[in-house]
Design a protein around this motif. Structure first.
Motif, PDB file in Angstrom:
ATOM      1  N   LYS A 497       8.876  24.651 -55.147  1.00  0.00           N
ATOM      2  CA  LYS A 497      10.008  25.335 -55.889  1.00  0.00           C
ATOM      3  C   LYS A 497       9.175  26.876 -56.553  1.00  0.00           C
ATOM      4  N   LYS A 498       8.220  26.328 -56.850  1.00  0.00           N
ATOM      5  CA  LYS A 498       7.132  28.022 -57.482  1.00  0.00           C
ATOM      6  C   LYS A 498       7.436  28.954 -57.168  1.00  0.00           C
ATOM      7  N   THR A 499       7.592  29.967 -57.153  1.00  0.00           N
ATOM      8  CA  THR A 499       7.850  31.137 -56.865  1.00  0.00           C
ATOM      9  C   THR A 499       6.377  31.907 -55.978  1.00  0.00           C
ATOM     10  N   PRO A 500       7.358  32.242 -55.265  1.00  0.00           N
ATOM     11  CA  PRO A 500       5.394  33.272 -54.354  1.00  0.00           C
ATOM     12  C   PRO A 500       5.009  33.850 -55.273  1.00  0.00           C
ATOM     13  N   SER A 501       5.334  34.332 -56.755  1.00  0.00           N
ATOM     14  CA  SER A 501       4.033  35.199 -57.417  1.00  0.00           C
ATOM     15  C   SER A 501       2.927  34.007 -58.017  1.00  0.00           C
TER      16      SER A 501
END
Length: 520
Positions: A497-501
Protein backbone atom coordinates in the motif's frame (compact mmCIF):
# COMPACT_ATOMS: atom_id res chain seq x y z
CA UNK A 1 44.90 -42.31 41.30
CA UNK A 2 45.52 -45.61 43.06
CA UNK A 3 46.87 -48.81 41.56
CA UNK A 4 43.49 -50.55 41.78
CA UNK A 5 42.48 -52.71 38.83
CA UNK A 6 39.25 -51.06 37.74
CA UNK A 7 36.72 -53.11 35.81
CA UNK A 8 34.55 -50.15 34.77
CA UNK A 9 35.37 -46.63 33.59
CA UNK A 10 32.45 -44.19 33.70
CA UNK A 11 32.82 -40.97 31.73
CA UNK A 12 31.09 -37.86 33.11
CA UNK A 13 30.97 -34.95 30.68
CA UNK A 14 30.96 -31.34 31.83
CA UNK A 15 27.21 -30.97 31.36
CA UNK A 16 26.35 -34.25 33.12
CA UNK A 17 26.59 -33.09 36.74
CA UNK A 18 23.49 -34.97 37.83
CA UNK A 19 23.96 -36.06 41.44
CA UNK A 20 20.66 -37.96 41.31
CA UNK A 21 21.81 -40.25 38.51
CA UNK A 22 21.53 -43.97 39.24
CA UNK A 23 25.31 -44.26 38.86
CA UNK A 24 25.72 -42.50 42.19
CA UNK A 25 22.99 -44.13 44.27
CA UNK A 26 25.31 -46.76 45.70
CA UNK A 27 29.01 -47.42 45.59
CA UNK A 28 30.39 -50.16 43.40
CA UNK A 29 33.79 -51.72 43.70
CA UNK A 30 36.26 -51.48 40.83
CA UNK A 31 34.49 -48.47 39.22
CA UNK A 32 36.46 -45.37 38.25
CA UNK A 33 34.63 -42.15 37.40
CA UNK A 34 36.41 -40.10 34.74
CA UNK A 35 36.11 -36.32 34.36
CA UNK A 36 38.30 -34.01 32.32
CA UNK A 37 38.83 -30.39 31.35
CA UNK A 38 39.89 -30.53 27.73
CA UNK A 39 41.06 -27.98 25.20
CA UNK A 40 38.69 -29.38 22.57
CA UNK A 41 35.78 -28.06 24.65
CA UNK A 42 37.28 -24.61 25.13
CA UNK A 43 38.24 -24.11 21.49
CA UNK A 44 35.42 -25.31 19.20
CA UNK A 45 34.02 -21.78 19.50
CA UNK A 46 35.31 -18.78 21.41
CA UNK A 47 33.49 -18.94 24.74
CA UNK A 48 32.69 -16.28 27.29
CA UNK A 49 35.25 -16.26 30.12
CA UNK A 50 32.52 -16.72 32.72
CA UNK A 51 31.17 -19.74 30.85
CA UNK A 52 34.47 -21.62 30.91
CA UNK A 53 35.11 -20.63 34.53
CA UNK A 54 31.65 -21.73 35.62
CA UNK A 55 31.74 -25.11 33.88
CA UNK A 56 35.20 -25.99 35.17
CA UNK A 57 34.35 -24.84 38.69
CA UNK A 58 31.10 -26.83 38.68
CA UNK A 59 32.94 -29.90 37.38
CA UNK A 60 35.57 -29.65 40.10
CA UNK A 61 32.92 -29.25 42.79
CA UNK A 62 31.06 -32.27 41.44
CA UNK A 63 34.24 -34.35 41.46
CA UNK A 64 34.95 -33.29 45.06
CA UNK A 65 31.43 -34.24 46.10
CA UNK A 66 31.80 -37.70 44.54
CA UNK A 67 35.17 -38.20 46.21
CA UNK A 68 33.78 -37.16 49.59
CA UNK A 69 31.13 -39.88 49.24
CA UNK A 70 33.75 -42.53 48.63
CA UNK A 71 33.69 -42.77 44.84
CA UNK A 72 36.98 -43.08 42.97
CA UNK A 73 37.39 -40.17 40.56
CA UNK A 74 40.07 -39.62 37.93
CA UNK A 75 39.97 -35.88 37.25
CA UNK A 76 42.15 -34.34 34.58
CA UNK A 77 42.70 -30.61 34.85
CA UNK A 78 43.37 -28.62 31.73
CA UNK A 79 47.03 -28.15 32.62
CA UNK A 80 47.76 -31.73 33.70
CA UNK A 81 50.76 -33.09 31.81
CA UNK A 82 48.96 -36.28 30.81
CA UNK A 83 45.97 -34.33 29.44
CA UNK A 84 46.01 -34.58 25.63
CA UNK A 85 43.25 -32.02 25.21
CA UNK A 86 41.00 -34.61 23.54
CA UNK A 87 38.27 -36.60 25.29
CA UNK A 88 38.83 -39.71 23.20
CA UNK A 89 42.63 -39.59 23.37
CA UNK A 90 42.43 -39.30 27.15
CA UNK A 91 40.02 -42.24 27.26
CA UNK A 92 42.35 -44.28 25.07
CA UNK A 93 45.19 -43.70 27.51
CA UNK A 94 43.04 -44.83 30.43
CA UNK A 95 41.83 -47.91 28.60
CA UNK A 96 45.44 -48.78 27.83
CA UNK A 97 46.13 -48.57 31.56
CA UNK A 98 43.05 -50.68 32.38
CA UNK A 99 42.73 -52.98 29.34
CA UNK A 100 40.06 -55.17 30.95
CA UNK A 101 37.79 -52.26 31.89
CA UNK A 102 34.37 -51.68 30.32
CA UNK A 103 33.77 -48.07 29.21
CA UNK A 104 30.38 -46.66 30.18
CA UNK A 105 29.04 -43.29 28.99
CA UNK A 106 25.88 -41.28 29.47
CA UNK A 107 24.35 -40.26 26.16
CA UNK A 108 25.81 -36.85 25.21
CA UNK A 109 23.34 -34.08 24.48
CA UNK A 110 25.48 -32.58 21.71
CA UNK A 111 25.62 -34.37 18.37
CA UNK A 112 29.30 -33.59 17.88
CA UNK A 113 30.28 -35.38 21.11
CA UNK A 114 27.98 -38.28 20.41
CA UNK A 115 29.51 -38.59 16.94
CA UNK A 116 33.07 -38.24 18.28
CA UNK A 117 32.67 -41.00 20.86
CA UNK A 118 30.86 -43.41 18.53
CA UNK A 119 33.28 -42.84 15.64
CA UNK A 120 36.29 -43.34 17.88
CA UNK A 121 34.83 -46.47 19.44
CA UNK A 122 34.02 -47.92 16.04
CA UNK A 123 37.45 -47.18 14.63
CA UNK A 124 39.23 -48.63 17.66
CA UNK A 125 36.85 -51.58 18.12
CA UNK A 126 35.89 -50.38 21.58
CA UNK A 127 32.53 -51.25 23.07
CA UNK A 128 30.74 -48.43 24.89
CA UNK A 129 27.87 -49.26 27.21
CA UNK A 130 25.42 -46.37 26.96
CA UNK A 131 23.21 -44.95 29.69
CA UNK A 132 20.58 -42.25 29.68
CA UNK A 133 21.54 -39.00 31.41
CA UNK A 134 18.33 -39.34 33.47
CA UNK A 135 17.73 -35.60 33.28
CA UNK A 136 15.19 -34.80 30.59
CA UNK A 137 11.47 -35.55 30.70
CA UNK A 138 11.55 -36.95 27.17
CA UNK A 139 13.76 -39.15 25.02
CA UNK A 140 15.78 -37.95 22.04
CA UNK A 141 13.18 -39.33 19.62
CA UNK A 142 10.19 -37.91 21.49
CA UNK A 143 8.85 -36.02 18.46
CA UNK A 144 8.55 -39.25 16.49
CA UNK A 145 6.13 -40.55 19.09
CA UNK A 146 4.03 -37.39 19.39
CA UNK A 147 3.77 -36.11 15.79
CA UNK A 148 2.78 -37.93 12.63
CA UNK A 149 4.87 -35.80 10.26
CA UNK A 150 7.33 -32.92 10.11
CA UNK A 151 4.50 -30.66 8.93
CA UNK A 152 2.76 -30.86 12.30
CA UNK A 153 5.61 -30.08 14.72
CA UNK A 154 3.84 -27.35 16.67
CA UNK A 155 5.29 -26.51 20.07
CA UNK A 156 1.80 -25.82 21.44
CA UNK A 157 0.76 -29.39 20.63
CA UNK A 158 3.90 -30.70 22.31
CA UNK A 159 3.35 -28.49 25.35
CA UNK A 160 -0.22 -29.65 25.86
CA UNK A 161 0.91 -33.26 25.52
CA UNK A 162 3.53 -32.69 28.24
CA UNK A 163 1.04 -30.99 30.57
CA UNK A 164 -1.38 -33.91 30.23
CA UNK A 165 1.33 -36.55 30.54
CA UNK A 166 2.89 -35.04 33.66
CA UNK A 167 -0.36 -33.80 35.20
CA UNK A 168 1.10 -30.33 35.73
CA UNK A 169 -1.34 -27.38 36.09
CA UNK A 170 -4.22 -29.65 35.13
CA UNK A 171 -7.80 -30.00 36.37
CA UNK A 172 -8.54 -33.50 35.23
CA UNK A 173 -8.01 -33.40 31.48
CA UNK A 174 -8.50 -29.62 31.30
CA UNK A 175 -5.90 -26.89 31.91
CA UNK A 176 -6.17 -24.99 35.15
CA UNK A 177 -7.70 -21.57 34.61
CA UNK A 178 -9.45 -22.74 31.46
CA UNK A 179 -6.55 -21.80 29.16
CA UNK A 180 -3.39 -23.59 28.08
CA UNK A 181 -1.30 -20.43 28.05
CA UNK A 182 -1.51 -16.87 29.29
CA UNK A 183 0.64 -15.16 26.68
CA UNK A 184 -1.75 -12.23 26.48
CA UNK A 185 -1.07 -11.46 30.15
CA UNK A 186 2.70 -11.85 29.81
CA UNK A 187 3.65 -9.09 27.40
CA UNK A 188 3.78 -6.07 29.67
CA UNK A 189 6.35 -3.31 29.46
CA UNK A 190 8.09 -2.73 32.79
CA UNK A 191 6.76 0.44 34.46
CA UNK A 192 9.42 2.76 35.81
CA UNK A 193 7.98 2.57 39.32
CA UNK A 194 8.22 -1.25 39.64
CA UNK A 195 10.91 -2.31 42.08
CA UNK A 196 13.10 -5.13 40.81
CA UNK A 197 14.54 -7.28 43.63
CA UNK A 198 18.29 -7.55 43.89
CA UNK A 199 19.38 -10.73 42.07
CA UNK A 200 21.02 -13.51 44.04
CA UNK A 201 24.63 -13.55 42.84
CA UNK A 202 27.33 -15.78 44.27
CA UNK A 203 30.94 -14.82 44.92
CA UNK A 204 32.81 -17.93 43.86
CA UNK A 205 36.56 -17.46 43.87
CA UNK A 206 37.79 -19.15 40.68
CA UNK A 207 41.05 -17.23 40.43
CA UNK A 208 43.02 -20.46 40.16
CA UNK A 209 41.01 -21.56 37.14
CA UNK A 210 41.31 -18.12 35.58
CA UNK A 211 45.09 -18.21 35.95
CA UNK A 212 45.17 -21.69 34.45
CA UNK A 213 43.18 -20.51 31.40
CA UNK A 214 45.67 -17.69 30.86
CA UNK A 215 48.66 -19.98 31.27
CA UNK A 216 47.19 -22.45 28.80
CA UNK A 217 46.49 -19.72 26.24
CA UNK A 218 42.71 -20.25 26.16
CA UNK A 219 41.13 -17.43 24.15
CA UNK A 220 37.82 -16.22 25.56
CA UNK A 221 35.48 -13.26 25.17
CA UNK A 222 33.56 -11.07 27.58
CA UNK A 223 34.30 -9.77 31.05
CA UNK A 224 34.77 -11.70 34.28
CA UNK A 225 35.54 -11.17 37.96
CA UNK A 226 37.30 -14.42 38.82
CA UNK A 227 37.25 -13.67 42.54
CA UNK A 228 33.46 -13.18 42.48
CA UNK A 229 31.96 -15.47 39.83
CA UNK A 230 28.24 -14.88 40.20
CA UNK A 231 26.93 -18.17 38.76
CA UNK A 232 26.09 -21.27 40.83
CA UNK A 233 28.89 -23.85 40.70
CA UNK A 234 27.40 -26.49 42.98
CA UNK A 235 24.05 -28.14 43.47
CA UNK A 236 23.66 -26.39 46.83
CA UNK A 237 24.04 -22.99 45.18
CA UNK A 238 21.74 -23.98 42.33
CA UNK A 239 19.04 -24.92 44.84
CA UNK A 240 19.55 -21.57 46.59
CA UNK A 241 18.97 -19.80 43.28
CA UNK A 242 15.80 -21.81 42.65
CA UNK A 243 14.49 -20.97 46.11
CA UNK A 244 15.29 -17.29 45.64
CA UNK A 245 13.41 -17.21 42.35
CA UNK A 246 10.33 -18.81 43.87
CA UNK A 247 10.34 -16.52 46.91
CA UNK A 248 11.14 -13.15 45.35
CA UNK A 249 10.82 -13.16 41.54
CA UNK A 250 8.03 -15.56 40.62
CA UNK A 251 5.20 -13.16 41.63
CA UNK A 252 6.07 -10.91 38.66
CA UNK A 253 7.89 -13.29 36.32
CA UNK A 254 5.15 -13.99 33.79
CA UNK A 255 3.83 -10.46 33.54
CA UNK A 256 7.22 -8.95 32.74
CA UNK A 257 9.04 -11.91 31.18
CA UNK A 258 9.26 -10.12 27.80
CA UNK A 259 10.13 -6.69 29.18
CA UNK A 260 13.50 -4.96 28.74
CA UNK A 261 14.79 -2.15 30.93
CA UNK A 262 17.59 0.40 31.10
CA UNK A 263 20.15 0.08 33.93
CA UNK A 264 19.79 3.75 34.81
CA UNK A 265 16.04 3.29 35.31
CA UNK A 266 16.08 -0.11 37.03
CA UNK A 267 19.11 -1.02 39.10
CA UNK A 268 18.83 -4.71 38.29
CA UNK A 269 17.75 -4.37 34.67
CA UNK A 270 20.04 -7.15 33.49
CA UNK A 271 18.20 -9.83 35.49
CA UNK A 272 14.73 -8.38 36.17
CA UNK A 273 12.39 -11.19 37.34
CA UNK A 274 14.11 -14.01 35.47
CA UNK A 275 15.23 -17.14 37.31
CA UNK A 276 18.68 -17.41 35.64
CA UNK A 277 18.49 -21.16 36.28
CA UNK A 278 19.41 -22.16 32.73
CA UNK A 279 23.09 -22.80 33.50
CA UNK A 280 22.20 -24.95 36.52
CA UNK A 281 19.67 -26.84 34.41
CA UNK A 282 21.84 -27.31 31.35
CA UNK A 283 24.78 -28.55 33.42
CA UNK A 284 22.25 -30.84 35.14
CA UNK A 285 22.88 -29.60 38.66
CA UNK A 286 19.10 -29.17 38.76
CA UNK A 287 16.47 -31.34 37.09
CA UNK A 288 13.56 -29.83 35.11
CA UNK A 289 10.95 -31.72 37.13
CA UNK A 290 12.53 -30.54 40.39
CA UNK A 291 12.42 -26.95 39.19
CA UNK A 292 8.82 -27.08 37.95
CA UNK A 293 7.61 -28.90 41.06
CA UNK A 294 9.13 -26.24 43.30
CA UNK A 295 7.57 -23.43 41.29
CA UNK A 296 4.10 -25.00 41.31
CA UNK A 297 4.30 -25.74 45.04
CA UNK A 298 5.23 -22.14 45.82
CA UNK A 299 2.27 -20.92 43.78
CA UNK A 300 -0.08 -23.32 45.58
CA UNK A 301 1.20 -22.08 48.95
CA UNK A 302 0.87 -18.39 48.02
CA UNK A 303 -2.17 -18.07 45.71
CA UNK A 304 -2.87 -14.52 46.91
CA UNK A 305 0.63 -13.35 45.94
CA UNK A 306 1.32 -15.39 42.79
CA UNK A 307 -1.13 -15.51 39.90
CA UNK A 308 -1.50 -18.44 37.53
CA UNK A 309 -0.06 -16.57 34.55
CA UNK A 310 3.27 -16.13 36.35
CA UNK A 311 3.59 -19.88 36.91
CA UNK A 312 2.26 -21.06 33.56
CA UNK A 313 4.68 -18.85 31.64
CA UNK A 314 7.60 -20.41 33.49
CA UNK A 315 6.32 -23.99 33.28
CA UNK A 316 5.91 -23.61 29.52
CA UNK A 317 9.57 -22.65 29.16
CA UNK A 318 10.76 -25.73 31.08
CA UNK A 319 8.51 -28.65 30.16
CA UNK A 320 7.41 -27.17 26.84
CA UNK A 321 10.02 -25.17 24.99
CA UNK A 322 13.17 -26.66 26.52
CA UNK A 323 12.15 -30.26 25.88
CA UNK A 324 10.72 -29.37 22.47
CA UNK A 325 13.88 -27.75 21.08
CA UNK A 326 15.90 -30.76 22.24
CA UNK A 327 13.51 -32.96 20.27
CA UNK A 328 13.91 -30.74 17.20
CA UNK A 329 17.69 -30.92 17.55
CA UNK A 330 17.87 -34.70 17.59
CA UNK A 331 15.16 -35.08 14.95
CA UNK A 332 17.04 -33.06 12.32
CA UNK A 333 20.74 -33.27 13.16
CA UNK A 334 23.29 -33.30 11.62
CA UNK A 335 21.76 -31.57 8.57
CA UNK A 336 20.02 -28.96 10.74
CA UNK A 337 23.36 -27.31 11.49
CA UNK A 338 23.83 -26.48 7.81
CA UNK A 339 20.40 -25.01 7.07
CA UNK A 340 20.39 -21.55 5.48
CA UNK A 341 17.05 -21.35 3.72
CA UNK A 342 17.17 -17.57 3.29
CA UNK A 343 20.72 -17.71 1.88
CA UNK A 344 22.01 -15.02 4.23
CA UNK A 345 25.77 -14.45 3.86
CA UNK A 346 26.79 -11.18 5.56
CA UNK A 347 29.37 -11.10 8.32
CA UNK A 348 28.32 -10.46 11.89
CA UNK A 349 28.91 -6.76 12.61
CA UNK A 350 31.84 -5.89 14.86
CA UNK A 351 29.60 -4.36 17.53
CA UNK A 352 28.44 -7.85 18.53
CA UNK A 353 31.88 -8.23 20.06
CA UNK A 354 32.34 -4.83 21.69
CA UNK A 355 28.86 -3.18 21.92
CA UNK A 356 30.20 -0.13 20.03
CA UNK A 357 27.03 0.98 18.24
CA UNK A 358 24.67 3.97 18.33
CA UNK A 359 21.65 1.60 18.49
CA UNK A 360 20.88 1.70 22.19
CA UNK A 361 18.90 -1.54 22.28
CA UNK A 362 21.71 -3.49 20.62
CA UNK A 363 24.36 -1.76 22.72
CA UNK A 364 22.53 -2.58 25.95
CA UNK A 365 21.87 -6.23 25.01
CA UNK A 366 25.42 -6.87 23.79
CA UNK A 367 27.12 -5.06 26.69
CA UNK A 368 24.97 -6.97 29.16
CA UNK A 369 25.95 -10.21 27.42
CA UNK A 370 29.64 -9.29 27.61
CA UNK A 371 29.36 -8.34 31.28
CA UNK A 372 27.20 -11.20 32.55
CA UNK A 373 27.31 -13.95 29.88
CA UNK A 374 23.55 -13.61 30.03
CA UNK A 375 20.59 -12.01 28.28
CA UNK A 376 16.99 -13.11 28.57
CA UNK A 377 15.02 -14.68 25.73
CA UNK A 378 13.53 -11.48 24.29
CA UNK A 379 16.86 -9.68 24.24
CA UNK A 380 18.30 -12.66 22.37
CA UNK A 381 15.36 -13.13 20.00
CA UNK A 382 14.07 -9.63 19.34
CA UNK A 383 17.19 -7.46 19.71
CA UNK A 384 20.42 -9.22 18.73
CA UNK A 385 18.70 -12.01 16.81
CA UNK A 386 16.21 -9.71 15.12
CA UNK A 387 18.93 -7.37 13.90
CA UNK A 388 21.07 -10.23 12.57
CA UNK A 389 18.08 -11.61 10.66
CA UNK A 390 17.08 -8.24 9.23
CA UNK A 391 20.69 -7.60 8.20
CA UNK A 392 21.00 -10.97 6.47
CA UNK A 393 23.88 -12.29 8.60
CA UNK A 394 25.17 -15.78 7.83
CA UNK A 395 23.55 -18.10 10.42
CA UNK A 396 26.90 -19.87 10.92
CA UNK A 397 28.25 -16.62 12.37
CA UNK A 398 25.15 -16.07 14.47
CA UNK A 399 25.34 -19.61 15.87
CA UNK A 400 28.99 -19.24 16.82
CA UNK A 401 28.31 -15.96 18.64
CA UNK A 402 25.33 -17.28 20.61
CA UNK A 403 27.05 -20.58 21.39
CA UNK A 404 30.09 -18.76 22.74
CA UNK A 405 28.74 -15.77 24.60
CA UNK A 406 26.02 -17.23 26.81
CA UNK A 407 26.60 -19.13 30.05
CA UNK A 408 23.82 -21.61 29.25
CA UNK A 409 24.65 -22.21 25.58
CA UNK A 410 25.07 -25.87 24.69
CA UNK A 411 24.43 -26.78 21.07
CA UNK A 412 21.28 -28.86 21.63
CA UNK A 413 19.49 -25.82 23.02
CA UNK A 414 21.36 -23.02 21.23
CA UNK A 415 21.10 -24.32 17.67
CA UNK A 416 17.29 -24.68 17.36
CA UNK A 417 16.77 -21.39 19.18
CA UNK A 418 19.23 -19.52 16.99
CA UNK A 419 19.19 -21.13 13.55
CA UNK A 420 15.52 -22.03 13.77
CA UNK A 421 13.58 -19.63 15.99
CA UNK A 422 15.78 -16.56 15.66
CA UNK A 423 17.16 -16.75 12.11
CA UNK A 424 14.46 -18.82 10.35
CA UNK A 425 17.33 -20.59 8.58
CA UNK A 426 15.55 -23.94 8.89
CA UNK A 427 12.78 -22.73 6.59
CA UNK A 428 10.01 -22.97 9.16
CA UNK A 429 10.65 -26.28 10.93
CA UNK A 430 10.62 -24.60 14.33
CA UNK A 431 8.68 -21.37 13.78
CA UNK A 432 5.68 -20.66 11.57
CA UNK A 433 6.99 -17.18 10.71
CA UNK A 434 10.26 -15.26 10.91
CA UNK A 435 10.62 -13.32 14.16
CA UNK A 436 11.33 -9.91 12.67
CA UNK A 437 10.15 -6.60 14.03
CA UNK A 438 10.69 -2.89 13.52
CA UNK A 439 11.56 -0.35 16.19
CA UNK A 440 7.91 -0.21 17.18
CA UNK A 441 8.24 -3.54 19.01
CA UNK A 442 11.43 -2.47 20.79
CA UNK A 443 9.75 0.78 21.88
CA UNK A 444 6.68 -1.12 23.05
CA UNK A 445 8.58 -3.62 25.20
CA UNK A 446 11.49 -1.55 26.51
CA UNK A 447 12.80 1.87 27.52
CA UNK A 448 15.78 1.56 25.17
CA UNK A 449 14.39 3.96 22.56
CA UNK A 450 14.06 6.84 25.02
CA UNK A 451 17.82 7.31 25.20
CA UNK A 452 18.90 6.39 21.68
CA UNK A 453 20.80 8.27 19.00
CA UNK A 454 18.23 7.05 16.47
CA UNK A 455 14.55 7.93 16.30
CA UNK A 456 12.30 4.91 16.65
CA UNK A 457 9.44 6.56 14.77
CA UNK A 458 11.42 7.47 11.64
CA UNK A 459 11.95 5.19 8.64
CA UNK A 460 14.20 7.47 6.59
CA UNK A 461 16.66 10.23 7.36
CA UNK A 462 20.00 10.55 9.13
CA UNK A 463 18.67 9.43 12.51
CA UNK A 464 16.03 6.97 11.37
CA UNK A 465 16.18 3.76 13.41
CA UNK A 466 17.92 1.06 11.35
CA UNK A 467 15.40 -1.52 12.51
CA UNK A 468 12.66 0.27 10.52
CA UNK A 469 14.13 0.36 7.03
CA UNK A 470 15.89 -2.98 7.50
CA UNK A 471 12.56 -4.52 8.46
CA UNK A 472 10.93 -3.44 5.22
CA UNK A 473 14.03 -4.37 3.25
CA UNK A 474 13.72 -7.89 4.69
CA UNK A 475 10.03 -8.00 3.79
CA UNK A 476 10.73 -6.85 0.25
CA UNK A 477 13.68 -9.10 -0.56
CA UNK A 478 11.96 -12.23 0.75
CA UNK A 479 8.56 -11.76 -0.89
CA UNK A 480 8.86 -15.00 -2.78
CA UNK A 481 9.49 -16.94 0.43
CA UNK A 482 6.79 -15.35 2.59
CA UNK A 483 4.08 -13.89 0.36
CA UNK A 484 1.90 -16.98 0.90
CA UNK A 485 2.56 -17.18 4.63
CA UNK A 486 -0.72 -16.27 6.32
CA UNK A 487 1.04 -14.85 9.37
CA UNK A 488 2.96 -12.45 7.09
CA UNK A 489 0.09 -11.43 4.82
CA UNK A 490 -0.81 -8.29 6.76
CA UNK A 491 2.76 -6.96 6.54
CA UNK A 492 2.86 -7.53 2.80
CA UNK A 493 -0.46 -5.77 2.47
CA UNK A 494 0.95 -2.76 4.36
CA UNK A 495 4.11 -2.80 2.23
CA UNK A 496 2.24 -2.89 -1.05
CA UNK A 497 0.00 0.00 0.00
CA UNK A 498 3.01 2.29 0.25
CA UNK A 499 3.70 4.39 -2.82
CA UNK A 500 6.52 3.30 -5.14
CA UNK A 501 8.45 6.42 -4.13
CA UNK A 502 8.08 5.69 -0.40
CA UNK A 503 9.14 2.07 -0.87
CA UNK A 504 12.19 3.17 -2.86
CA UNK A 505 13.27 5.66 -0.21
CA UNK A 506 12.98 3.02 2.52
CA UNK A 507 14.94 0.47 0.50
CA UNK A 508 17.68 2.98 -0.29
CA UNK A 509 17.91 3.90 3.39
CA UNK A 510 18.23 0.23 4.31
CA UNK A 511 20.90 -0.35 1.68
CA UNK A 512 22.98 2.52 3.06
CA UNK A 513 22.78 0.93 6.49
CA UNK A 514 23.68 -2.50 5.11
CA UNK A 515 26.66 -1.07 3.28
CA UNK A 516 27.87 0.62 6.47
CA UNK A 517 26.77 -1.80 9.19
CA UNK A 518 29.87 -1.49 11.33
CA UNK A 519 29.33 2.25 11.73
CA UNK A 520 25.69 2.10 12.85
Amino acid sequence: MTNKRYQTLRLILGDQLNASHSWFQHQQKDVLYVMMEVAQETNYVRHHRQKVLAFFAAMRNFAKALTSKGFDVHYLRLDDEQNTGSITDNLAALLARYPDAQLQCQLPDEYRLDHQLRSWAGAENITIEWFDSEHFLTQRNCLDKIFKSDDSLLMETFYRHMRRRLGILMDGDKPLGGKWNFDADNRKKLPKNVTVPEPLCFANDVSDIDTMLSNCGIATLGNAQPQRLLWPTSRAQARQLLSYFCQHLLPYFGTYQDAMALPEQHQHAWSLFHSRLSFALNSKMLSPLEVVTNVVEHWQQRPDEIELNQVEGFVRQIIGWREYVRGIYWRFMPNYKNQNQLQHQRDLPGFYWDADTHMNCVRQAVQQSLDYAYAHHIQRLMITGNFALLAGVNPDHVDAWYLGIYIDAIEWVELPNTRGMSQYADGGILATKPYVASANYVHKMSHYCSDCYYQHNQKTGDKACPFNSLYWHFIDRHQQAFAQNQRMSMMYSVWHKKTPSEREQILQQAQRYLDNMNTL
